[in-house]
Write an enzyme that holds these catalytic residues in place. Structure first.
Site, PDB file in Angstrom:
ATOM      1  N   ASP A 170      -0.045   5.185   0.931  1.00 19.66           N
ATOM      2  CA  ASP A 170      -0.215   6.144   2.021  1.00 19.66           C
ATOM      3  C   ASP A 170      -0.376   5.432   3.357  1.00 19.66           C
ATOM      4  OD1 ASP A 170      -0.391   8.669   3.125  1.00 19.66           O
ATOM      5  OD2 ASP A 170      -2.564   8.749   2.939  1.00 19.66           O
ATOM      6  N   LYS A 221     -10.304  -1.937  -2.166  1.00 21.18           N
ATOM      7  CA  LYS A 221     -10.138  -2.579  -0.871  1.00 21.18           C
ATOM      8  C   LYS A 221     -11.343  -2.232   0.005  1.00 21.18           C
ATOM      9  CE  LYS A 221      -5.215  -1.452  -1.274  1.00 21.18           C
ATOM     10  NZ  LYS A 221      -4.087  -0.677  -0.710  1.00 21.18           N
ATOM     11  N   THR A 239      -2.418   0.930  -4.525  1.00 20.72           N
ATOM     12  CA  THR A 239      -2.975   2.066  -3.806  1.00 20.72           C
ATOM     13  C   THR A 239      -4.421   2.346  -4.182  1.00 20.72           C
ATOM     14  OG1 THR A 239      -2.754   4.462  -3.452  1.00 20.72           O
ATOM     15  CG2 THR A 239      -1.984   3.607  -5.569  1.00 20.72           C
ATOM     16  N   SER A 240      -5.164   2.914  -3.241  1.00 23.23           N
ATOM     17  CA  SER A 240      -6.547   3.311  -3.496  1.00 23.23           C
ATOM     18  C   SER A 240      -6.629   4.684  -4.154  1.00 23.23           C
ATOM     19  CB  SER A 240      -7.341   3.327  -2.183  1.00 23.23           C
ATOM     20  OG  SER A 240      -7.442   2.028  -1.642  1.00 23.23           O
ATOM     21  N   ASP A 264       0.875  -1.160   0.000  1.00 22.88           N
ATOM     22  CA  ASP A 264       0.000   0.000   0.000  1.00 22.88           C
ATOM     23  C   ASP A 264       0.924   1.224   0.000  1.00 22.88           C
ATOM     24  OD1 ASP A 264      -2.402   1.616   0.511  1.00 22.88           O
ATOM     25  OD2 ASP A 264      -1.582   1.845   2.527  1.00 22.88           O
ATOM     26  N   ASP A 307      -1.183  -0.585   6.278  1.00 22.48           N
ATOM     27  CA  ASP A 307      -1.397   0.068   7.568  1.00 22.48           C
ATOM     28  C   ASP A 307      -2.866   0.114   7.952  1.00 22.48           C
ATOM     29  OD1 ASP A 307      -2.336   3.346   7.133  1.00 22.48           O
ATOM     30  OD2 ASP A 307      -1.817   2.104   5.417  1.00 22.48           O
TER      31      ASP A 307
END
Length: 215
Positions: A13, A136, A105-106, A11, A161
């Site tokens: 951020d 996700k 990443t989102s 991931d 995270d």
């Protein structure tokens, strides 16, 4: 504890970089612009694609414009100290061959590239919100990354995270490593929980990558 893998999926951020201050600043401004500060205060923000958050808060006919606005705000904020490397990120990534890891990443590709470029990270493989239909905690983003790297999901390790990201990694059948950078360790359900990437080392061989906790 040692974990062996063929590919490492990160991931961004909260895992590689921190842009939480920027995220909070930009989304607060966005919510104020659209007159939904009260509704926004009840929404789970971290780890989810912006399109899902915007669609949850606004009518469908407003979503495209509002989505473009939050992306613009976040990209514009990057040069204002909107992103910084988290401890251990550079050393850990530098120890890995480019074909062994990916960023999942989102964020949109435009935003993810702006943030990563600002801190000098250039992944060879990256899966973003623009590449998927379901974000996700659905496993789709991680399964796509494994496919792009040509690795069986069972031989991938996910670094996350956020609880939603860890859920996605588990649903993809992957080993999960949680970094307690944005949540407390007891809130994270993973095969291994560490403070951040500085707690880990990677040994690369022809057989793959062996990840160990530093002593």
């Amino acid at each position: 504890m040692k974990i062996r893998a063929q590919a490492l999926l990160f991931d961004n951020d909260g895992t590689l970089v921190s842009s939480l201050a920027s995220v909070d600043r930009c989304w607060a401004r966005w919510a104020e612009e659209y007159g939904i500060t009260e509704e926004f205060g009840r929404v789970e923000l971290h780890g989810r694609p912006a399109v899902e958050i915007v669609a949850e808060l606004l009518p469908a006919d407003v979503v495209p414009e509002a989505l473009a606005r939050i992306e613009a705000l976040e990209v514009e904020d990057v040069p204002n100290g909107g992103v910084r490397l988290l401890p251990g990120t550079k050393d850990f990534l530098d120890s890995l061959p480019a074909e062994r890891w990916a960023v999942v990443t989102s964020a949109t590709r435009r935003l993810a590239e702006a943030r990563l470029d600002a801190v000098g990270i250039l992944p060879k493989t990256m899966v973003t919100a623009d590449d998927i239909r379901r974000g996700k905690p659905d496993p789709e983003p991680y399964l796509l990354a494994a496919r792009e790297l040509g690795v069986d999901p069972a031989h991938c390790v996910v670094f996350e995270d956020a609880p939603v990201g860890l859920t996605a990694g588990r649903a993809a059948g992957m080993t999960t490593v949680a970094l307690a950078t944005t949540h407390q360790a007891h809130e994270l359900d993973a095969d291994l929980v560490v403070p951040d990437l500085s707690a880990l080392s990677a040994l690369v061989s022809d057989g793959g990558v062996e990840i160990s906790v530093r002593r």
